[in-house]
Write a protein that holds these residues in place. Structure first.
Motif, PDB file in Angstrom:
ATOM      1  N   ASN A 115       1.014  -1.266  -0.105  1.00 42.66           N
ATOM      2  CA  ASN A 115       0.098   0.092  -0.029  1.00 42.66           C
ATOM      3  C   ASN A 115       0.751   1.207  -0.191  1.00 42.66           C
ATOM      4  N   PRO A 116       0.409   2.438  -0.307  1.00 41.95           N
ATOM      5  CA  PRO A 116       1.002   3.586  -0.177  1.00 41.95           C
ATOM      6  C   PRO A 116       1.476   3.765   1.306  1.00 41.95           C
ATOM      7  N   TYR A 117       2.540   4.813   1.506  1.00 45.76           N
ATOM      8  CA  TYR A 117       2.786   4.837   3.001  1.00 45.76           C
ATOM      9  C   TYR A 117       2.041   6.053   3.585  1.00 45.76           C
ATOM     10  N   PRO A 118       1.343   5.834   4.360  1.00 48.60           N
ATOM     11  CA  PRO A 118       0.613   6.780   5.106  1.00 48.60           C
ATOM     12  C   PRO A 118       1.409   7.700   5.971  1.00 48.60           C
ATOM     13  N   ILE A 119       1.068   9.078   5.767  1.00 44.66           N
ATOM     14  CA  ILE A 119       1.549  10.053   6.952  1.00 44.66           C
ATOM     15  C   ILE A 119       0.449  11.034   7.145  1.00 44.66           C
ATOM     16  N   TYR A 120       0.159  10.966   8.697  1.00 40.35           N
ATOM     17  CA  TYR A 120      -0.778  11.907   9.220  1.00 40.35           C
ATOM     18  C   TYR A 120      -0.414  13.065   9.611  1.00 40.35           C
ATOM     19  N   ALA A 121      -1.228  14.200   9.549  1.00 38.44           N
ATOM     20  CA  ALA A 121      -0.497  15.506   9.835  1.00 38.44           C
ATOM     21  C   ALA A 121      -1.264  15.995  11.132  1.00 38.44           C
ATOM     22  N   ALA A 122      -0.379  16.730  11.780  1.00 41.99           N
ATOM     23  CA  ALA A 122      -0.797  17.815  12.883  1.00 41.99           C
ATOM     24  C   ALA A 122      -0.051  18.835  13.098  1.00 41.99           C
ATOM     25  N   VAL A 123      -0.076  19.875  13.803  1.00 37.12           N
ATOM     26  CA  VAL A 123       0.609  20.946  14.069  1.00 37.12           C
ATOM     27  C   VAL A 123       1.150  21.223  15.266  1.00 37.12           C
ATOM     28  N   ASN A 124       2.143  21.685  16.077  1.00 36.03           N
ATOM     29  CA  ASN A 124       2.489  22.069  17.166  1.00 36.03           C
ATOM     30  C   ASN A 124       2.086  23.636  17.273  1.00 36.03           C
ATOM     31  N   VAL A 125       1.276  24.043  18.304  1.00 35.13           N
ATOM     32  CA  VAL A 125       1.245  25.561  18.339  1.00 35.13           C
ATOM     33  C   VAL A 125       1.380  25.844  19.850  1.00 35.13           C
ATOM     34  N   ARG A 126       1.209  27.070  20.137  1.00 34.30           N
ATOM     35  CA  ARG A 126       1.221  27.942  21.306  1.00 34.30           C
ATOM     36  C   ARG A 126      -0.240  28.121  21.721  1.00 34.30           C
ATOM     37  N   PRO A 127      -0.464  28.018  23.071  1.00 35.27           N
ATOM     38  CA  PRO A 127      -1.910  27.941  23.413  1.00 35.27           C
ATOM     39  C   PRO A 127      -2.230  29.605  23.315  1.00 35.27           C
ATOM     40  N   ASN A 128      -1.359  30.431  23.129  1.00 35.02           N
ATOM     41  CA  ASN A 128      -1.896  31.638  23.146  1.00 35.02           C
ATOM     42  C   ASN A 128      -1.438  32.529  21.780  1.00 35.02           C
TER      43      ASN A 128
ATOM     44  N   SER B  32      -1.568  32.668  17.280  1.00 32.02           N
ATOM     45  CA  SER B  32      -2.227  32.417  16.300  1.00 32.02           C
ATOM     46  C   SER B  32      -1.594  31.231  15.221  1.00 32.02           C
ATOM     47  N   GLY B  33      -2.135  30.217  14.664  1.00 34.76           N
ATOM     48  CA  GLY B  33      -1.743  29.259  14.015  1.00 34.76           C
ATOM     49  C   GLY B  33      -1.084  29.980  12.705  1.00 34.76           C
ATOM     50  N   ASP B  34      -1.566  31.145  12.378  1.00 36.25           N
ATOM     51  CA  ASP B  34      -0.971  31.952  11.050  1.00 36.25           C
ATOM     52  C   ASP B  34       0.541  32.286  11.479  1.00 36.25           C
ATOM     53  N   ASP B  35       0.698  32.576  12.728  1.00 34.14           N
ATOM     54  CA  ASP B  35       1.965  33.277  13.017  1.00 34.14           C
ATOM     55  C   ASP B  35       2.982  32.067  13.630  1.00 34.14           C
ATOM     56  N   PHE B  36       2.552  30.910  14.114  1.00 32.08           N
ATOM     57  CA  PHE B  36       3.575  29.780  14.733  1.00 32.08           C
ATOM     58  C   PHE B  36       2.892  28.606  14.560  1.00 32.08           C
ATOM     59  N   ALA B  37       3.273  27.832  13.889  1.00 37.68           N
ATOM     60  CA  ALA B  37       2.714  26.350  13.862  1.00 37.68           C
ATOM     61  C   ALA B  37       3.819  25.452  13.201  1.00 37.68           C
TER      62      ALA B  37
ATOM     63  N   ILE C  81      -3.626  44.345  28.097  1.00 38.47           N
ATOM     64  CA  ILE C  81      -3.570  44.172  26.513  1.00 38.47           C
ATOM     65  C   ILE C  81      -3.077  42.515  26.803  1.00 38.47           C
ATOM     66  N   GLN C  82      -2.358  42.105  27.645  1.00 37.09           N
ATOM     67  CA  GLN C  82      -1.994  40.731  27.561  1.00 37.09           C
ATOM     68  C   GLN C  82      -3.184  39.578  27.976  1.00 37.09           C
ATOM     69  N   ILE C  83      -4.070  40.227  28.883  1.00 36.64           N
ATOM     70  CA  ILE C  83      -5.351  39.674  29.346  1.00 36.64           C
ATOM     71  C   ILE C  83      -6.312  39.540  28.067  1.00 36.64           C
ATOM     72  N   PHE C  84      -6.477  40.456  27.308  1.00 33.02           N
ATOM     73  CA  PHE C  84      -6.784  40.364  26.124  1.00 33.02           C
ATOM     74  C   PHE C  84      -6.727  39.517  25.149  1.00 33.02           C
ATOM     75  N   GLN C  85      -5.382  39.558  24.805  1.00 31.25           N
ATOM     76  CA  GLN C  85      -4.741  38.724  23.985  1.00 31.25           C
ATOM     77  C   GLN C  85      -4.828  37.026  24.169  1.00 31.25           C
ATOM     78  N   ASP C  86      -4.735  36.938  25.604  1.00 30.55           N
ATOM     79  CA  ASP C  86      -4.706  35.554  26.055  1.00 30.55           C
ATOM     80  C   ASP C  86      -6.298  35.076  25.794  1.00 30.55           C
ATOM     81  N   PHE C  87      -7.071  35.845  26.103  1.00 31.10           N
ATOM     82  CA  PHE C  87      -8.837  35.724  26.057  1.00 31.10           C
ATOM     83  C   PHE C  87      -8.942  35.269  24.535  1.00 31.10           C
ATOM     84  N   PHE C  88      -8.554  36.212  23.544  1.00 33.18           N
ATOM     85  CA  PHE C  88      -8.925  36.000  22.203  1.00 33.18           C
ATOM     86  C   PHE C  88      -8.088  34.806  21.702  1.00 33.18           C
ATOM     87  N   LYS C  89      -6.858  34.750  22.029  1.00 28.41           N
ATOM     88  CA  LYS C  89      -5.957  34.002  21.333  1.00 28.41           C
ATOM     89  C   LYS C  89      -5.892  32.477  21.980  1.00 28.41           C
TER      90      LYS C  89
END
Length: 849
Positions: free
Chosen positions: A491-504, A506-511, A619-627
């Motif tokens: 069979n073809p070789y399977p590769i499953y994907a995930a990304v490691n992120v930071r809890p706060n 954005s995935g657009d900034d770091f993944a 501002i950090q509190i707001f960022q933590d809440f939304f991100k």
């Protein structure tokens, strides 16, 4: 039905391609090693003298700042040092000296943070991130860091000299470094235990070793015979981090409230504390010492430190693992025979000439699962499935793959029967997932995981729910079980994907992309992999410290498809088209303030000095809440205790040239973290392109099946950006307005002048000609046939919404047949790509001779 987009001009003799092959030697060379190697580097003594600051404005409007400076160099010391506080001064002067012993193999980056002390919480004013790489030994370096535009400055003096300690050998792959690891075993003396047990059974020893994997051990003094020989303890720590062992004796007293109420309070009293110096602890020798705890108390310790001699349990290197290489040898024989038949060749292509074909499936919940079944069925009907080497998926597509690979011969069998069985499960009610019996099962499974010392999160619960959605029963299979499905290359070789992120963040900034295969789990970014059987076990400095059972595949399915781990910022980005961008303008500001020409800093691998100005606590509190991602799954970080190599910035896998990117802050990167936060790869790119575009896999042709209806080309555009930042060859994605508004069934993208750029066949999920044709060239005739084909995939009332986990049989069949038809209808395009890939391979081989 088909639109072809070429970059440059494709000569019949492919001359531009041949010319490009001759120029390959001029491309940037990476310093990462395919295999790990040993390097010996010297030690240096680094002296940091915090002199003074000027024109500092604190956060209190009624008084001047109460300043102090924190120093953090985690590659040399686990301790954060701090100057004294200078009260009520805009121009504080300290003249305090701090010393470190640094190893020249790692990237040593010093963080200097200026604080304004407050009664409750000290306010961080600004931070300087300074790379000591490139300093000239024996020559003092005085630097004035410009903190802000309003003349705030910090004066620091550095001095580097070679240490008299012998150089130490390390293991490295050019990105990560593994130090020698010590195992410190000790015993608290039994006589002390007997005395304490006579006094009370509520005594507790807290033994701490900063920088160790265990950090702190809490050892109760229990009145039982097991402690007659003393209380044993074990710490794992880096050879150069071994500083002081802290011992604290506590007593806990339980007090009943009101004398009658069943409520109670616990009061803890510290009876004494002491430290044991370990800097000169001889290796391999038994040591006895007495540690005074104060107030006439002491404790006897028996200790022995030994260097761990076994090989690393983390594989360091950027090459493919042995098992995947063996798979390729077997699979290419099968592919060669398939290509001969499909392309009507006179003879089987040699294994070196076989183009590497990867098939990718994007995310999209059950819609992605269903559609991918149809796409694979189409490839099978064209006898092309045996031409595929890699199958890779993300989110809902991983659910499809994980079900397929339960059968070790799945691609050798008629997929029609498999799809029929899946249809029954997809169209059945999912209400049973929330029955009382099932909820009890969830609780028992999660409780057992927690009792076994595993990290448990909402992602694990989601995995158990997905298990019911897909199987309607308990599934004991594991990812490593799929080794049977690829051992013979069947069979073809399977590769499953995930990304490691930071809890706060954005995935657009770091993944960071993490790949799961039947044999290994790892990050090709760092060149670090562990056996699949060892995933979610506890590692430190590249060694396996505590083995946990391999998680069942349902828990991986929950993580691979954890769309609910989105932050509010992610949700707004997908739904509205923009996130909370105003938070970025109010948040921390990162500036490059380096001017190495003025100083003795000449190493080209040195990171520029960066200034970080925080946005303030509100501002950090707001960022933590939304991100924040409160439901992101946590697992043990198998890279913990490994450090970044001093030259890691030379690897194009890291985006260090971006001033605000985390890759430019080595102390904040994943090896320095205790946990991984692995989530659905769709938070970065909703298709696993990065996993097959690694040069080690040398993929020639990619068939991309897109299951998103919002933006059919977004994955290509994001991949192009990803590749450009990392200098990965990828064809230019050129589209016109008509493509965006009315996409066709298949698009080809290729770079005729770069042989390393793969040929991309991209299949948007659309109903273009299927509504009129039931098979290529065969029109629908009856009203029933026209009704079956005339449907829209997208729309608010669509049965194929991502959060819909149950399809009616009719809807399931429609989507499978549509996806199959779109493949069959573009047979000529796929064959043309295979032919081009075969020719490119031959040219590559000729250029190597």
């Amino acid at each position: 039905m088909f639109r072809q987009v070429l970059v440059g001009r494709l000569s019949p003799r492919m001359l531009p391609l041949a010319a490009a092959l001759l120029l390959q030697r001029k491309e940037r060379k990476e310093t990462g090693f395919y295999h790990w190697r040993r390097e010996k580097h010297p030690y240096y003594n680094l002296t940091v003298k915090i002199l003074r600051a000027r024109n500092i404005k604190g956060t209190d409007l009624l008084s001047k700042a109460d300043c102090y400076v924190e120093l953090r160099l985690p590659t040399a010391s686990p301790i954060t040092y701090q100057t004294r506080v200078i009260d009520n001064s805009s121009d504080p002067e300290w003249n305090e000296t701090f010393r470190y012993k640094i190893h020249n193999a790692v990237k040593n980056t010093l963080e200097l943070t200026l604080f304004d002390e407050d009664v409750l919480v000290s306010d961080e004013l600004t931070s300087v991130v300074f790379d000591v790489t490139g300093m000239v030994p024996g020559r003092p370096l005085k630097n004035t860091f410009k903190l802000k535009e309003d003349r705030e400055e910090l004066d620091v003096e550095f001095f580097l000299e070679k240490s008299s300690d012998a150089p130490t050998e390390v293991i490295t792959n050019g990105a990560l470094v593994a130090y020698p690891c010590l195992c410190l075993k000790g015993v608290l003396n039994k006589d002390d235990m007997s005395k304490l047990r006579e006094q009370a059974s509520s005594h507790l020893f807290k033994i701490s070793l900063p920088g160790s994997y265990e950090k702190q051990l809490c050892i109760p003094c229990k009145p039982d015979s097991d402690q007659d020989c003393g209380i044993p303890f074990v710490f794992h720590i880096g050879k150069d981090m071994c500083s002081e062992l802290d011992v604290e004796l506590e007593q806990t007293i339980t007090v009943l409230q009101d004398g009658v109420s069943p409520d109670f309070e616990k009061h803890t009293t510290v009876l004494g504390s002491g430290t044991a110096p370990l800097q000169s602890l001889p290796l391999g020798k038994d040591i006895d010492m007495t540690i005074p705890l104060g107030k006439g108390q002491s404790v006897d310790l028996h200790m022995k430190a030994e260097q761990m001699r076994k090989d690393l349990d983390v594989r360091l290197g950027f090459d493919l693992c042995k098992e995947e290489r063996e798979f390729l040898d077997k699979r290419k024989k099968i592919v060669s025979q398939a290509l001969k038949q499909t392309l009507k060749l006179r003879e089987d292509p040699s294994e070196d000439e076989v183009p590497v074909v990867a098939v990718l499936g994007s995310g999209g919940g059950m819609r992605a699962l269903t559609s991918f079944y149809g796409s694979l069925f189409g490839l099978q009907q064209l006898n092309l499935l045996d031409s595929v080497i890699y199958l890779s998926g993300i989110s809902g597509t991983t659910w499809c793959l994980s079900m397929l690979y339960q059968d070790s011969e799945w691609s050798c069998k008629e997929l029609r029967d498999t799809i029929s069985n899946v249809q029954k499960k997809m169209s059945s009610s999912k209400v049973g997932a929330f029955s009382s019996e099932r909820l009890k099962y969830y609780f028992q499974e999660l409780n057992a995981m927690e009792n076994a010392g595993r990290k448990v999160s909402f992602t694990d619960l989601w995995g158990l729910i997905v298990e019911y959605f897909l199987q309607q029963k308990e599934d004991q299979s594991k990812l490593s079980d799929q080794q049977e499905a690829v051992k013979q290359g069947q069979n073809p070789y399977p590769i499953y994907a995930a990304v490691n992120v930071r809890p706060n963040v954005s995935g657009d900034d770091f993944a960071e992309w993490c790949e799961f295969t039947p044999y290994e789990v790892g990050f090709r970014k760092y060149g670090a992999f562990v056996r699949t059987e060892d995933f979610d076990s506890e590692f430190f400095m590249g060694r396996l410290i505590k083995k946990h059972p391999e998680p069942r595949i349902c828990f991986l399915q929950g993580m691979w498809g954890s769309a609910f781990a989105a932050s509010l910022d992610d949700v707004f980005l997908k739904v509205v088209g923009s996130g909370f961008s105003f938070l970025e303008s109010l948040g921390a500001v990162v500036k490059v303030i380096d001017d190495c020409r003025r100083f003795h800093l000449r190493d080209p691998m040195r990171l520029k000095t960066r200034l970080v100005i925080p946005g303030g606590p509100l501002i950090q509190i707001f960022q933590d809440f939304f991100k924040s991602r409160v439901t992101a799954g946590e697992t043990f970080n198998y890279m913990q205790g490994l450090y970044l190599h001093r030259d890691y910035v030379s690897l194009n896998k890291f985006v260090v040239w971006k001033g605000t990117h985390l890759d430019a802050f080595p102390n904040m990167l994943t090896p320095m973290e205790e946990n991984l936060y692995l989530v659905d790869g769709g938070f970065s790119i909703n298709s696993p392109f990065p996993l097959v575009l690694q040069p080690e896999r040398d993929v020639d042709i990619i068939l991309s099946f897109n299951n998103s209806w919002e933006a059919p080309f977004e994955v290509l555009q994001l991949t192009q950006k990803y590749c450009k930042e990392r200098e990965i060859p990828f064809p230019q994605i050129v589209l016109n307005k008509e493509d965006e508004e009315n996409p066709k069934e298949c698009y080809m993208f290729m770079d005729a002048e770069n042989p390393k750029a793969p040929i991309i066949l991209h299949f948007p999920l659309i109903n273009d000609t299927f509504h009129k044709y039931k098979a290529p060239g065969i029109e629908r005739e009856s009203e029933e046939e026209r009704s079956f084909g005339d449907f829209a995939i997208e729309g608010k009332d669509s049965p194929y919404r991502t959060l819909n986990f149950t399809f009616e049989s009719h809807d399931f069949d429609r989507l499978v047949e549509l996806s199959c038809y779109n493949v069959l209808n573009n047979k000529d395009t796929i064959l043309k790509a295979l032919s081009l890939g075969l020719n490119r391979r031959k040219l590559k081989n000729d250029s190597r001779k």
